[in-house]
Write a protein that holds these residues in place. Structure first.
Motif, mmCIF file in Angstrom:
data_model
loop_
_atom_site.group_PDB
_atom_site.id
_atom_site.type_symbol
_atom_site.label_atom_id
_atom_site.label_comp_id
_atom_site.label_asym_id
_atom_site.label_seq_id
_atom_site.Cartn_x
_atom_site.Cartn_y
_atom_site.Cartn_z
ATOM 1 N N ALA A 41 5.290 56.721 57.546
ATOM 2 C CA ALA A 41 5.247 57.348 58.849
ATOM 3 C C ALA A 41 5.581 59.002 58.116
ATOM 4 O O ALA A 41 6.768 59.243 58.160
ATOM 5 N N GLY A 42 4.425 59.469 57.893
ATOM 6 C CA GLY A 42 4.902 60.787 57.460
ATOM 7 C C GLY A 42 5.512 60.941 56.096
ATOM 8 O O GLY A 42 6.204 62.103 55.787
ATOM 9 N N GLY A 43 5.270 59.919 55.265
ATOM 10 C CA GLY A 43 5.883 60.022 54.022
ATOM 11 C C GLY A 43 7.258 59.407 54.018
ATOM 12 O O GLY A 43 8.081 59.360 52.873
ATOM 13 N N VAL A 44 7.846 59.033 55.266
ATOM 14 C CA VAL A 44 9.224 58.119 55.248
ATOM 15 C C VAL A 44 8.655 56.778 55.403
ATOM 16 O O VAL A 44 7.946 56.249 56.537
ATOM 17 N N ARG A 45 9.570 55.790 54.699
ATOM 18 C CA ARG A 45 9.318 54.475 54.756
ATOM 19 C C ARG A 45 10.101 54.006 56.303
ATOM 20 O O ARG A 45 11.220 54.207 56.407
ATOM 21 N N VAL A 46 9.257 53.214 56.924
ATOM 22 C CA VAL A 46 9.661 52.471 58.228
ATOM 23 C C VAL A 46 9.645 51.080 58.237
ATOM 24 O O VAL A 46 8.352 50.442 57.826
#
Length: 141
Positions: free
Chosen positions: A45-50
């Protein structure tokens, strides 16, 4: 050991006493381990792992949601969003659902679209088949 040490003719799978898997977890200073899911299920999500499990846990706490799965889906060229697929006897109040998710998750972790399903696709072992959800979504757009 209670686990196999490797495959016949292959190098050992354990390194430094740990077994290598696709599971993602973190260990706190007190030794508590938090499981975040499998690396192959993690969403970006926008470069962040979720972790899908975190989003699904929040969605399951909403009254009337019987089962759910989240994954990323492509909505247009080079644009993917987190999508929630859920089973419910009746369609939920979407404003209330959005408010619940906003109170439960950071903005970047919240689904951008929701789809009610009659049934969620499962693998032969009974796990959610996220690939089938993505492929089904792709086929409809």
């Amino acid at each position: 050991p209670g686990l196999m040490l490797g495959y016949l003719g292959a190098p050992p799978v354990a390194r430094s006493g740990w077994y290598l898997t696709a599971d993602v977890a973190e260990m706190a200073g007190d030794g508590a381990i938090t499981y975040h899911g499998r690396a192959d299920d993690m969403m970006n999500a926008g470069g962040v792992r979720v972790s899908p499990q975190e989003v699904e846990a929040a969605l399951r706490r909403f009254p009337g949601i019987d089962d759910c799965a989240v994954t990323t889906v492509t909505v247009k060229a080079e644009t993917s969003v987190i999508a929630a697929f859920y089973q419910a006897a009746e369609a939920p109040d979407m404003a209330a659902l959005e408010a619940h998710m906003a109170a439960s998750l950071a903005t970047y972790k919240r689904p951008r679209l929701y789809e009610r399903c009659a049934a969620l696709p499962r693998t032969a072992t009974g796990k959610i088949n996220r690939r089938a959800l993505r492929d089904g979504w792709k086929a409809r757009i």
